[in-house]
Motif scaffolding. Structure first.
Motif, short mmCIF file in Angstrom:
data_model
loop_
_atom_site.label_atom_id
_atom_site.label_comp_id
_atom_site.label_asym_id
_atom_site.label_seq_id
_atom_site.Cartn_x
_atom_site.Cartn_y
_atom_site.Cartn_z
N ILE A 207 -35.08 -40.51 17.30
CA ILE A 207 -35.47 -41.46 16.27
C ILE A 207 -36.93 -41.87 16.48
CG2 ILE A 207 -35.07 -43.77 15.30
CD1 ILE A 207 -32.74 -42.02 14.72
N VAL A 208 -37.68 -41.91 15.39
CA VAL A 208 -39.00 -42.52 15.41
C VAL A 208 -38.88 -43.80 14.60
CG1 VAL A 208 -41.41 -42.33 14.69
CG2 VAL A 208 -40.22 -40.34 15.65
N VAL B 278 -35.70 -42.76 21.56
CA VAL B 278 -36.33 -43.44 20.42
C VAL B 278 -37.78 -43.72 20.77
CG1 VAL B 278 -36.32 -45.45 18.89
CG2 VAL B 278 -34.15 -44.56 19.80
N TYR B 279 -38.69 -43.26 19.91
CA TYR B 279 -40.09 -43.68 20.02
C TYR B 279 -40.24 -44.89 19.11
CZ TYR B 279 -45.10 -43.89 19.02
OH TYR B 279 -46.39 -44.33 18.85
N TRP B 280 -40.50 -46.03 19.73
CA TRP B 280 -40.62 -47.28 18.98
C TRP B 280 -42.09 -47.63 18.84
CZ3 TRP B 280 -38.99 -52.75 21.10
CH2 TRP B 280 -39.19 -53.70 20.11
N ARG B 281 -42.62 -47.37 17.66
CA ARG B 281 -44.03 -47.64 17.40
C ARG B 281 -44.26 -49.11 17.05
NH1 ARG B 281 -48.90 -48.69 18.03
NH2 ARG B 281 -50.11 -48.94 16.13
N ASN B 282 -43.51 -49.61 16.08
CA ASN B 282 -43.67 -51.02 15.71
C ASN B 282 -42.41 -51.53 15.04
OD1 ASN B 282 -43.95 -49.93 13.06
ND2 ASN B 282 -46.16 -49.85 13.30
N VAL C 293 -34.67 -34.94 14.23
CA VAL C 293 -35.58 -36.08 14.30
C VAL C 293 -35.45 -36.89 13.01
CG1 VAL C 293 -37.96 -36.84 14.61
CG2 VAL C 293 -37.18 -34.73 15.69
N TYR C 294 -35.33 -38.20 13.15
CA TYR C 294 -35.10 -39.06 11.99
C TYR C 294 -35.99 -40.29 12.06
CZ TYR C 294 -30.98 -36.11 12.06
OH TYR C 294 -30.15 -35.02 12.11
#
Length: 309
Positions: free
Chosen positions: A5-6, A71-75, A29-30
């Motif tokens: 997840i992004v 999970v890449y947590w950008r914001n 990837v979602y």
């Protein structure tokens, strides 16, 4: 391989970049934007079987939370009803708090999903006094700092430091020089009745940013005339070697603040001492890659893909 997840705002450059780069490696990837919940996306926490925890994206794809590898947590963009939270006691306000509690539960579920970075790491960043205290306990240098809203103490710090800067306690604004004009009693007391501030001794020298990703430690020097180089689009960067003990401190900071990856900002004084400023749980890195050719994207993608191995 599991699913990825992004999490970030649709229009954010780093969110789009990571989506594109991860899709080059896997089809699973979602994208998830917190603001889509609960109006457009669904999240289920099944405490009956504990096997049915799932998220359903805007496009209708249902993903079991246990199948999410990383999970890449950008914001974080709040939830659909975030703007109604200020209307305390209303149904809309309660709905927003319900939504936030559900998302935070997912982010702290304790399953095998690896968060880049976690809610706990985010909290350390938002509660900057706590972050500074934690890092100081590790034996790292930090600038002399006052945090609070007592004008007498702020004036004392201002007079003690050769140069002083101030910035928010929580974040969301750039660092500024503290001047005598800020300390005019009527103006200052009115401002301090609204919020405390962070006052720090200004450390002369150079800006060093250290990226830590999956045990890799690399640093760049940022040359800027601004008191806060983040607002200087003309700043230049180049890779530098840092002392072994600073690399060790960077790894210790990353672990202590429960970070999977980070960018640590230091000030390096003319006599070679490093002073910790902050560790960011979601640093911007595209400009650094462009100016230094460091393969930060590659390292971050690899860390996510190998996160359970």
């Amino acid at each position: 391989m599991g699913k990825f997840i992004v999490m970030g705002q649709q229009e954010d450059l780093h969110t789009q970049h990571m989506l594109e780069q991860l899709k080059l490696k896997t089809d699973d990837v979602y994208h998830f934007q917190s603001h889509d919940f609960p109006s457009k996306a669904q999240l289920s926490l099944d405490l009956i079987s504990e096997q049915g925890h799932a998220i359903t994206t805007v496009c209708g794809t249902k993903i079991l939370l246990n199948d999410i590898e990383a999970v890449y947590w950008r914001n974080f963009s709040g939830v659909s009803d975030e703007a109604t939270k200020n209307n305390v006691g209303s149904i809309e306000s309660l709905s927003a708090y319900d939504s936030m509690a559900t998302i935070r539960t997912w982010m702290q579920l304790g399953n095998d999903t690896q968060w880049f970075n976690s809610w706990a790491a985010y909290q350390y960043h938002q509660e900057k006094p706590r972050q500074l205290l934690k890092v100081k306990q590790l034996g790292c240098n930090i600038p002399k700092t006052y945090i609070g809203n007592e004008l007498t103490e702020i004036k004392k710090a201002f007079l003690t430091f050769k140069k002083a800067i101030f910035k928010p306690v929580y974040g969301g604004a750039y660092t500024e020089w503290l001047t005598s004009g800020h300390l005019v009693k009527e103006h200052a007391e009115a401002a301090l009745r609204k919020s405390p501030i962070t006052v720090q001794e200004y450390i002369p020298g150079t800006n060093i940013r250290t990226f830590v990703i999956d045990e890799k430690v690399v640093s760049v020097e940022v040359n800027s005339e601004s008191v806060d180089f983040r607002e200087d689009n003309l700043s230049s960067m180049h890779c530098v070697n840092t002392p072994i003990h600073i690399q060790s401190q960077a790894l210790a900071i990353t672990k202590a603040l429960r970070l999977k990856w980070t960018a640590i900002d230091w000030r390096k004084s003319p006599d070679g001492h490093y002073y910790f400023l902050e560790a960011n749980p979601s640093p911007m890195f595209l400009a650094t890659e462009e100016r230094t050719e460091l393969p930060i994207t590659k390292w971050l993608v690899e860390a996510m893909l190998n996160s359970r191995h």
